[in-house]
Motif scaffolding. Structure first.
Motif: not given
Length: 834
Positions: A755-764, A822-826
């Motif tokens: 889940l943390q790798e998708l922070f900031g991504l709005a759409d599928t 707004s979080a940074t994906a990691t």
């Protein structure tokens, strides 16, 4: 003088105008409208006809003769003047004939013999809804003639119960509909009593109809046998003492048919027992009641015999409606149906082309010189391929081309198997014997006792001819004898059949009809035989053929393992060597031994696919080895190949793309099991070059073989549309999983990612140029699925707060921000101490 008293009369001016402007027409007209007898006469003076003939196809001989007779009577003439007919073994035409009514086989011969149809201006296909194979072929040939040779030829397709709109679209033709002439018909069901057979049920229904309703009674029965049985049952009925019971079917003498089709002269009521010949095109005067068994005898392919047999089948709803309508032609009527009201019928009759053996059709197409014809329903490719394979064995085809023998076979107008046998004999007495066999093979079994020997049936026929007592059914033997005489007349055979004959002489002739079923006794299992087509067959325990080294089977019952030989005759090997020398071969072979899972090289002596002798050979030939390994995969299935996970994924990606891009599906190779097995010689055979073991093919070689089905540009396109990996907001590449199910089709592609790798991504994320969304398997830091979704935006808005609340305490070293947008994906945990 012509009678205008038909509903079709009002439509005739529009019909003539349509054909003046357009060369094709679909005419829908219910029974009684008058289409069969009024349309041909109405077109005789059409300017476009220019004095030429009208040929009308009538599927049934009874109807053809009756229609021609009625039209001739309207003109004050006899059949053979302006109106005539041609049916099998009977012709009433002259130089003056302008309207020629023909049956289906006659029309096909006319088209084959003279594709220009010199002197013919119009072809009318009557009762096309019956969808006989010969009618479909005739229309396809006529359309080919019209398109390539005779643009002026008019084609009219007429039917009482057909999807006229569909047919009009297929023909690109106007469609006209006529009213019928009928009175109300009250339909009721007359169910059988418990365990009651058709004959007693029909007798009860006839007795009730005669007692409660006026007028004549028409009873629809499946065939001649049932007509005879019901006739016998009615003979003992006191209720029918003053009523004439008449039969109507295609095999009756002309005089008896005419009697049924004419009104009763003595005023007596009649009960007519008819096959579905009375369903259309012929009118039975005085009928007020129809009793319908709901059954008919129609051709169905019988793999046991290799022929289409007449089986009793349930009629379609359209036929039931048409039969019932026969009760309302002169006044209000009644229809009694001998099946439960709860029983549902198929809406329309299935075309014969979809359910019969196609050897005759394949031979006609070869003679025509092209199989690229427009059929209303195309012949099934598998059945057509099997038919061509049989024709090659019979000597009728060389590759795809018809041979001189094939043309002689076609001229006989019967099934190619029988034609090949009838043309094989070298002397007159053998030709007479072949005529007997043709009649025996086509007929129902005349013996009362079970036996698998054709010879016993022929001896019963010989005894019947000599007037001796016999175990056979005398009525059946009489019909066989009459058919044999008819064949002798057609073939101009003056000799009479022998009074006695050795059994193998029958088999020697039958081998020409059934070359694929010539069989040789197994070396160690005397009841088992290997067939020329490669299959195995077994004899009955009490077989009259036991001990014969060579047999030919005229009838088999096919099972999963061995077929059961139901009927056959011994064959003389010396005669086989004389008649089929090219099938005795000696050659080196390499085959796959499933038990040893290895190739075996042998020197074999064969008759066709029958191995007569085999001995070990030396070194395995590389080309034969590659072929044998390919055949092994064909037998074992694709699972025998060394599939890697990446290759399975590539195959799934291609199959999914064919499903996701239906308009562009043909741009991608078909990688289904069926398609891959059907094309093994194209893609797998080259990969086995130089290999002598199945496991010598490694994953890399298999991948190269399968990738060969797509060129470099297409492989690049596949990678772009359905990539194996995708870069996520964390900067990492993550794998996309593809799956294709044979029953469910393409499944949604899956991206499993933390889940943390998708922070900031709005759409599928989407693939296939944005057409297909990925199914996201959102994982916890421990790799467990938290959510499966194709709506990432909805997950952040609605579900993430609950997930964050639950997961924050369980995985404190991983970020769980309040605002995932707004979080940074990691892909990493938080640094220690933060």
């Amino acid at each position: 003088m012509r009678s205008p008293d038909f509903p079709i009369a009002a439509l005739l001016p529009e019909l003539r105008a349509s054909l003046a402007a357009h060369p094709r027409l679909v005419l829908e007209a219910p029974p009684g409208a008058g289409k069969t007898t009024q349309v041909p006469l109405a077109l005789l003076d059409a300017p476009w006809l220019a004095g030429r003939k009208i040929v009308m196809l009538e599927p049934r001989r009874v109807a053809a003769r009756a229609a021609a007779g009625f039209m001739a009577k309207q003109l004050g003439e006899a059949p053979g003047d302006t109106v005539g007919y041609r049916i099998r073994f009977e012709s009433r035409i002259s130089a003056r004939t302008r309207v020629e009514v023909v049956t289906e086989g006659i029309l096909t011969r006319m088209l084959q013999d003279d594709p220009m149809l010199d002197g013919v201006g119009a072809l009318l296909f009557d009762e096309f809804h019956e969808r006989h194979l010969a009618g479909d072929l005739g229309l396809a040939l006529a359309l080919d003639v019209q398109a390539g040779l005779r643009e002026d030829l008019r084609i009219v397709v007429m039917s009482a119960t057909l999807d006229g709109e569909r047919l009009a679209r297929f023909l690109d033709a106007p469609r006209l509909s006529s009213a019928g002439r009928s009175y109300p018909v009250e339909v009721a069901h007359f169910p059988a009593r418990r365990d009651e057979a058709l004959v007693p049920q029909a007798r009860r229904a006839v007795e009730q109809a005669v007692a409660t309703h006026p007028g004549d009674v028409l009873v629809f029965l499946p065939g001649q046998r049932e007509i005879a049985q019901v006739d016998a049952a009615l003979a003992g009925s006191d209720a029918l003492r003053d009523i004439d019971v008449l039969a109507l079917h295609g095999e009756l003498p002309v005089e008896q048919q005419s009697r049924v089709l004419q009104p009763a002269t003595d005023g007596k009521r009649r009960v007519v027992l008819a096959t579905n010949v009375a369903e259309s095109s012929v009118t039975l005067p005085g009928v007020r009641v129809v009793i319908d068994s709901g059954l008919a005898r129609e051709p169905r392919y019988d793999p046991n015999s290799g022929f289409a047999r007449l089986d009793i089948v349930t009629i379609a709803q359209a036929s039931a409606d048409q039969r019932a309508g026969r009760a309302g032609r002169v006044a209000d009527g009644w229809a009694l149906r001998l099946w439960p009201q709860s029983q549902r019928l198929e809406p329309q009759r299935r075309p014969e082309i979809a359910q019969v053996e196609l050897a005759s059709l394949a031979l006609e197409l070869a003679a025509w010189g092209s199989a690229d014809l427009r059929f209303v329903d195309a012949p099934p490719p598998g059945a057509l391929a099997a038919a061509r394979d049989l024709l090659r064995r019979l000597g009728a085809l060389d590759g795809e081309s018809i041979t001189p023998l094939g043309r002689r076979m076609l001229a006989l107008g019967t099934h190619p198997r029988l034609s090949a046998m009838l043309l094989a004999p070298r002397d007159a007495q053998e030709r007479a014997l072949a005529c007997d066999l043709a009649a025996l093979v086509e007929a129902r079994d005349p013996l009362r006792s079970r036996s698998d020997a054709i010879a016993e049936r022929w001896r019963a026929l010989a005894a019947f001819r000599a007037g001796h007592a016999t175990d056979g059914n005398r009525g059946a033997l009489a019909a066989i004898d009459a058919a044999a005489k008819q064949w002798r007349r057609r073939l101009h055979v003056d000799a009479t059949p022998p009074r006695e004959v050795d059994a193998h002489r029958l088999g020697d002739l039958l081998a020409h009809a059934f070359p694929d079923r010539i069989a040789h006794q197994h070396a160690t299992q005397p009841r088992r035989y290997q067939l020329a087509n490669g299959r195995m067959a077994t004899l009955f325990d009490d077989s009259a053929l036991f001990g014969e080294p060579w047999l030919v089977a005229s009838e088999l019952r096919f099972d999963a393992k061995d077929a059961l030989l139901l009927r056959g005759a011994p064959v003389d090997e010396t005669r086989l060597q004389r008649d089929f020398p090219e099938r005795f071969v000696e050659r080196g072979t390499v085959r796959w031994d499933a038990d040893r899972r290895a190739l075996v090289a042998q020197r074999e002596r064969r008759f066709d696919n029958i191995v007569l002798d085999a001995r070990p050979a030396g070194r395995v030939d590389p080309a034969q080895a590659a072929r044998a390994l390919t055949d092994a995969v064909r037998e074992l299935g694709l699972d025998a190949l060394p599939w890697s996970e990446s290759l399975e994924q590539w195959r799934a990606r291609v199959r999914c793309l064919r499903a996701w891009l239906p308009d562009d599906a043909d741009a991608f190779p078909d990688l289904s099991d069926d398609a891959l097995l059907a094309t093994l010689d194209d893609w797998l055979l080259p990969a086995f070059a130089g290999k002598t073991r199945l496991d010598a093919l490694d994953e890399s070689a298999l991948a190269d073989a399968l990738h060969s089905k797509a060129d470099w540009n297409l492989r690049r396109r596949i990678e772009a549309l359905a990539p194996t990996r995708i870069v996520v907001p964390s900067g990492m590449e993550r794998r996309i999983e593809y799956a294709f199910d044979a029953h469910e089709g393409a499944r949604p592609p899956v991206l499993a990612v933390k889940l943390q790798e998708l922070f900031g991504l709005a759409d599928t994320p989407r693939i296939v140029d944005g057409r297909v969304p990925l199914t996201l398997h959102l994982l916890s830091p421990g790799g467990r699925p938290l959510q499966v979704t194709q709506d990432l935006r909805g997950f952040w808005d609605r579900t993430y707060p609950d997930v964050r609340k639950e997961m924050k305490g369980r995985y404190p070293r991983h970020p769980w921000p309040d605002d995932p947008w707004s979080a940074t994906a990691t892909h990493r945990a938080k640094p220690r101490g933060t």
